[in-house]
Design an enzyme around this catalytic site. Structure first.
Site, PDB file in Angstrom:
ATOM      1  N   HIS A 227       0.795  -1.238   0.000  1.00  0.00           N
ATOM      2  CA  HIS A 227       0.000   0.000   0.000  1.00  0.00           C
ATOM      3  C   HIS A 227       0.819   1.275   0.000  1.00  0.00           C
ATOM      4  O   HIS A 227       0.272   2.360  -0.164  1.00  0.00           O
ATOM      5  CB  HIS A 227      -0.941   0.023   1.212  1.00  0.00           C
ATOM      6  CG  HIS A 227      -0.222   0.330   2.499  1.00  0.00           C
ATOM      7  ND1 HIS A 227       0.479  -0.616   3.180  1.00  0.00           N
ATOM      8  CD2 HIS A 227      -0.089   1.481   3.204  1.00  0.00           C
ATOM      9  CE1 HIS A 227       1.024  -0.057   4.264  1.00  0.00           C
ATOM     10  NE2 HIS A 227       0.694   1.205   4.298  1.00  0.00           N
TER      11      HIS A 227
HETATM   12  C1  UD1 Z   1      -2.161   5.182   6.107  1.00  0.00           C
HETATM   13  C2  UD1 Z   1      -0.914   5.607   6.888  1.00  0.00           C
HETATM   14  C3  UD1 Z   1       0.150   4.513   6.769  1.00  0.00           C
HETATM   15  C4  UD1 Z   1      -0.393   3.172   7.194  1.00  0.00           C
HETATM   16  C5  UD1 Z   1      -1.656   2.864   6.373  1.00  0.00           C
HETATM   17  C6  UD1 Z   1      -2.254   1.521   6.754  1.00  0.00           C
HETATM   18  C7  UD1 Z   1      -0.412   8.028   6.946  1.00  0.00           C
HETATM   19  C8  UD1 Z   1       0.461   9.075   6.411  1.00  0.00           C
HETATM   20  N1  UD1 Z   1      -0.318   6.828   6.339  1.00  0.00           N
HETATM   21  O1  UD1 Z   1      -1.824   5.138   4.734  1.00  0.00           O
HETATM   22  O2  UD1 Z   1       1.244   4.862   7.622  1.00  0.00           O
HETATM   23  O3  UD1 Z   1       0.577   2.164   6.975  1.00  0.00           O
HETATM   24  O4  UD1 Z   1      -2.594   3.919   6.594  1.00  0.00           O
HETATM   25  O5  UD1 Z   1      -3.430   1.282   6.081  1.00  0.00           O
HETATM   26  O6  UD1 Z   1      -1.160   8.269   7.868  1.00  0.00           O
HETATM   27  N2  UD1 Z   1      -9.321   4.809   1.883  1.00  0.00           N
HETATM   28  C9  UD1 Z   1     -10.480   4.095   1.743  1.00  0.00           C
HETATM   29  N3  UD1 Z   1     -11.092   3.635   2.866  1.00  0.00           N
HETATM   30  C10 UD1 Z   1     -10.579   3.850   4.095  1.00  0.00           C
HETATM   31  C11 UD1 Z   1      -9.387   4.573   4.223  1.00  0.00           C
HETATM   32  C12 UD1 Z   1      -8.763   5.033   3.095  1.00  0.00           C
HETATM   33  O7  UD1 Z   1     -10.987   3.867   0.628  1.00  0.00           O
HETATM   34  O8  UD1 Z   1     -11.186   3.405   5.098  1.00  0.00           O
HETATM   35  C13 UD1 Z   1      -8.657   5.311   0.670  1.00  0.00           C
HETATM   36  C14 UD1 Z   1      -8.458   6.815   0.735  1.00  0.00           C
HETATM   37  O9  UD1 Z   1      -9.525   7.482   0.173  1.00  0.00           O
HETATM   38  C15 UD1 Z   1      -7.175   7.023  -0.022  1.00  0.00           C
HETATM   39  C16 UD1 Z   1      -6.428   5.724   0.166  1.00  0.00           C
HETATM   40  O10 UD1 Z   1      -7.352   4.761   0.632  1.00  0.00           O
HETATM   41  O11 UD1 Z   1      -7.396   7.202  -1.364  1.00  0.00           O
HETATM   42  C17 UD1 Z   1      -5.295   5.893   1.126  1.00  0.00           C
HETATM   43  O12 UD1 Z   1      -5.726   6.249   2.434  1.00  0.00           O
HETATM   44  P1  UD1 Z   1      -4.892   7.230   3.392  1.00  0.00           P
HETATM   45  O13 UD1 Z   1      -5.558   7.298   4.703  1.00  0.00           O
HETATM   46  O14 UD1 Z   1      -4.591   8.499   2.699  1.00  0.00           O
HETATM   47  O15 UD1 Z   1      -3.470   6.567   3.596  1.00  0.00           O
HETATM   48  P2  UD1 Z   1      -2.963   5.053   3.583  1.00  0.00           P
HETATM   49  O16 UD1 Z   1      -2.269   4.812   2.306  1.00  0.00           O
HETATM   50  O17 UD1 Z   1      -4.046   4.113   4.007  1.00  0.00           O
END
Ligand code: UD1
Length: 387
Positions: A227
């Site tokens: 991820h």
């Molecule tokens: C975040 C953390 C990372 C951790 C990871 C575990 C930061 C900087 N990064 O990264 O350290 O290892 O979580 O999962 O805080 N999304 C969904 N559903 C959700 C959550 C997110 O669809 O419940 C989508 C968001 O819209 C986004 C993508 O997933 O497009 C990434 O989510 P984001 O929270 O920005 O960061 P992660 O890559 O999950």
């Protein structure tokens, strides 16, 4: 001894939940012993909001419902940090805790520690001192700033304590307490072992995919999670990686891949989704629960991951692990230091070479000092003495 210490702890994203569960349980146990009372307030920033990324973990790990949910949701890093700060400031003014406890390295960790310090509230960081040295990772910036601001820095291993000393952190603030993730692993291992691979696959199969014709047994599959922006956001890196997985890994054995929303979005964007879901050796799952992941890890022949938490769990469970990164803030989990993982970055030639070496290795569990399942108790004892 202060009789009613007020602690507010903060979670935001998936890897925080397994770190907060044992902490809350240890507070409950402390209160039951009648030494004093710790009032605990749990704040969820709402960075992760899907049921499978958040709610399911609260239920599975017995975490009480958050007292407050800031409902921040998705956005750029600046948006997530900014919205969290605005909302959390109001919460702190209302509740006035003695301590704000933050865990790990996600955006919630950073934004809430800044706001707490601006309001002169003490900050305790669980999992302090981890350093990858890679300033292109948002998590590294989160870790550095949080540690600089924290009043109490609780480290998982002596290397992390030393990192803090080198940066000039006063000795009195640093406490080596062990790895709180392992408290959760030990508390949930027996329950995880009872699950079957077939049931996990049946209940979590990704949308668009069909139930596989062959269900692998223990030792017959590779397990993967990916991820990190450095792996999934670049078209070249991600498509080369997918190509390697489909041709070299899934050719020789089944590959189980619980897919993170960031990776799924990117596969669809790059037009790779169809190719991935149609491969009969690849079992694509939605994000799975904690026990399900531990169970699959226990039976995996090899793990391919860019997750720090899984790297630690592989160390305790002994699963040979390829860490799809060029650096790690968790060197204690590396094979050269007695652990189970090896850094392979995202260069396909290097991954291929290490994959061939690693696939022939046996499981080799190892247990770093104080990764004993009792870290949360040590933390609560330190906090209880703090006032
Ligand atoms: C975040 C953390 C990372 C951790 C990871 C575990 C930061 C900087 N990064 O990264 O350290 O290892 O979580 O999962 O805080 N999304 C969904 N559903 C959700 C959550 C997110 O669809 O419940 C989508 C968001 O819209 C986004 C993508 O997933 O497009 C990434 O989510 P984001 O929270 O920005 O960061 P992660 O890559 O999950």
């Amino acid at each position: 001894m202060h009789k009613d210490l007020k602690i507010m702890s903060v979670v935001g994203a998936r890897p925080n939940f397994m770190k907060i569960a044992p902490f809350i349980r240890a507070i409950d146990e402390y209160n039951l012993k009648g030494n004093g009372t710790i009032q605990h307030i749990l704040v969820h920033t709402g960075q992760h909001y899907d049921v499978r990324m958040s709610e399911a973990f609260f239920e599975a790990l017995g975490i009480p419902d958050p007292n407050i949910n800031l409902e921040i949701g998705s956005g750029s890093h600046a948006e997530q940090l900014g919205y969290t700060m605005i909302a959390f400031e109001k919460v702190l003014i209302d509740y006035k805790p003695d301590w704000v406890v933050v865990v790990g390295d996600v955006n919630a960790t950073l934004s809430c520690s800044i706001v707490a310090k601006r309001l002169n509230i003490k900050v305790c960081h669980i999992e302090a001192g981890l350093r990858s040295g890679d300033m292109s990772m948002p998590e590294e910036i989160n870790r550095l700033v949080t540690d600089r601001l924290s009043d109490l820095l609780l480290t998982p291993d002596p290397i992390s304590s030393e990192n803090l000393r080198v940066e000039g952190t006063p000795e009195a603030k640093i406490h080596f307490v062990g790895n709180i993730m392992i408290d959760t692993l030990e508390a949930n291992r027996a329950k995880a072992e009872k699950l079957t691979i077939k049931e996990i696959i049946r209940k979590n199969l990704a949308i668009d995919t069909i139930f596989p014709q062959i269900i692998p047994n223990d030792g017959e599959y590779a397990l993967m999670t990916i991820h990190r922006p450095s792996n999934v956001d670049s078209e070249i890196v991600f498509s080369n990686l997918i190509n390697f997985l489909l041709t070299e890994v899934a050719e020789k054995q089944m590959l189980i891949w619980p897919i993170h929303p960031r990776a799924k979005k990117q596969l669809k964007k790059l037009g790779l989704w169809e190719r991935v879901v149609r491969n009969p050796s690849l079992i694509l799952l939605e994000p799975i629960g904690y026990h399900e992941m531990v169970r699959l890890n226990i039976g995996a022949k090899i793990m391919l991951t860019d997750s720090g938490g899984l790297q630690e769990e592989c160390c305790i469970l002994g699963t040979p692990c390829l860490t799809l990164r060029w650096n790690t803030e968790r060197p204690i989990t590396l094979r050269e230091n007695g652990g189970a993982s090896v850094l392979v970055g995202n260069n396909i030639e290097r991954i291929k070479k290490e994959y061939i070496n690693t696939i022939s290795l046996d499981r080799k569990p190892s247990r770093p000092e104080l990764w004993d399942g009792h870290t949360a108790e040590r933390i609560v004892r330190i906090l209880a003495k703090s006032i």
